[in-house]
Design an enzyme around this catalytic site. Structure first.
Site, PDB file in Angstrom:
ATOM      1  N   LYS A  40     -58.081  55.603  50.563  1.00  9.05           N
ATOM      2  CA  LYS A  40     -58.244  55.436  52.019  1.00  9.05           C
ATOM      3  C   LYS A  40     -59.332  56.382  52.497  1.00  9.05           C
ATOM      4  CE  LYS A  40     -54.929  56.527  55.290  1.00  9.05           C
ATOM      5  NZ  LYS A  40     -53.858  56.129  56.233  1.00  9.05           N
TER       6      LYS A  40
HETATM    7  C1  R5P Z   1     -53.221  60.287  57.693  1.00  6.76           C
HETATM    8  O1  R5P Z   1     -53.235  61.413  57.442  1.00  6.76           O
HETATM    9  C2  R5P Z   1     -52.173  59.707  58.519  1.00  6.76           C
HETATM   10  O2  R5P Z   1     -51.034  60.010  57.924  1.00  6.76           O
HETATM   11  C3  R5P Z   1     -52.372  58.203  58.720  1.00  6.76           C
HETATM   12  O3  R5P Z   1     -51.766  57.469  57.707  1.00  6.76           O
HETATM   13  C4  R5P Z   1     -53.817  57.814  58.784  1.00  6.76           C
HETATM   14  O4  R5P Z   1     -54.546  58.731  59.514  1.00  6.76           O
HETATM   15  C5  R5P Z   1     -54.023  56.412  59.320  1.00  6.76           C
HETATM   16  O5  R5P Z   1     -53.684  56.336  60.605  1.00  6.76           O
HETATM   17  P1  R5P Z   1     -54.747  56.261  61.786  1.00  6.76           P
HETATM   18  O6  R5P Z   1     -55.270  54.855  61.766  1.00  6.76           O
HETATM   19  O7  R5P Z   1     -53.945  56.564  62.999  1.00  6.76           O
HETATM   20  O8  R5P Z   1     -55.838  57.247  61.527  1.00  6.76           O
END
Ligand code: R5P
Length: 291
Positions: free
Chosen positions: A201
């Site tokens: 990610k």
């Molecule tokens: C990451 O550290 C968080 O735990 C989330 O999974 C990640 O940031 C994705 O969420 P968002 O789209 O709110 O950034």
């Protein structure tokens, strides 16, 4: 005595047994169980995923939009391919009758009040198996204060996951003062993939994102990041998909929207139907206004 089998004739002698390459990038050589779990995360129809990230509470408590997951999030689950969640929320809030694949948050330690890169592995593989999850998720802090330890922790999860067929998602975590550009994500994503993560990610970068996805040998999904206007979030998702992302793992831009139901369906249309942002926005608005 059991009845004798009537001898069949369908041997198809001369017809070669099918042996297909596995469609998830970089995963052809994995074992069946791991591939099956990846196939539950990445929709076999197009190899992409709409993952809803609701794990934010593991370091920042009852995040805005996630105060009541039973009320605010459960209606969205129907539209997602995958849920990314902590084991605490999974056990306390998500009915076991929900059969969507789960990516479980497996790292933790510091709260938002402390140095975030000081994370540890915070879940045993035995519990991942008990919960039937498809993948673990762990932050990797390239360039961060505890960079090496976070990388080695990821490799420990990779090793444990390989033992039992559970995939690992490395989450490239960018320090507060660091630049979120393609150069950084190329470095971070590639390091995680080289050291065994099954998918990564990152954040989307307006310039050069296609070099992040093309130089990463396993799928890249994007986080949404902080809440931005709906049209901008849809445009970001559209660009990411068209520049090689295998999906989104989005949180705040869905559950902090004025219509989470509209946003999740609009994002789904972009990821799986390659809908243009303008059309997806119309879908979001029509769902929002239909209430
Ligand atoms: C990451 O550290 C968080 O735990 C989330 O999974 C990640 O940031 C994705 O969420 P968002 O789209 O709110 O950034």
């Amino acid at each position: 005595m059991p009845e004798m089998d009537k001898e069949g004739k369908k041997f198809y002698v001369g017809v070669r047994q099918k042996s297909e390459l596995f469609y998830v990038k970089g995963s052809t050589e994995l074992d069946w169980g791991m591939k099956n779990r990846l196939a539950r995360i990445f929709n076999p129809k197009d190899g992409k995923t709409v993952m809803l990230a609701i794990d934010h509470g593991y370091f920042q408590g009852p995040t805005s939009g996630l105060e009541r997951i039973d009320i605010s999030i459960m209606p969205l689950v129907l539209y997602v391919d995958t849920l990314m969640v902590t084991r605490g929320i999974l056990r306390s809030m998500i009915p076991p009758s929900v059969i969507k694949p789960v990516v479980i948050r497996a790292s933790g330690g510091p709260s938002i009040l402390k140095e975030l890169s000081d994370e540890q592995i915070a879940m045993d593989m035995e519990d991942c198996i008990r919960l039937g999850v498809c993948a673990t998720a762990i932050q990797v802090f390239i360039g961060g204060e505890f960079e090496s330890r976070s990388v080695i922790n990821m490799t420990k999860l990779v090793d444990a996951g390989l033992r039992y067929g559970i995939a690992t998602m490395a989450v490239t975590a960018v320090g507060r003062d660091m630049k979120r550009d393609a150069k950084y994500f190329r470095l971070a994503a590639r390091i995680c993939a080289e050291l065994g993560a099954n998918f990564i990610k990152t954040y989307y970068t307006e310039e050069g994102f296609e070099t992040v996805t093309s130089s990463c040998p396993v799928p890249v999904v994007i986080a949404g990041g902080k809440k931005i206007p709906e049209m901008d979030a849809l445009t970001m998702a559209y660009c990411a998909i068209n520049e090689g992302a295998a999906g989104v793992d989005m949180g705040r831009n869905i559950f902090q929207s004025d219509s989470p139901l509209g946003m999740i369906q609009a994002i789904k249309a972009i990821v799986h139907d390659n809908e243009k942002p303008e059309q997806a926005y119309k879908l979001y608005e029509s769902i929002k206004n239909s209430k």
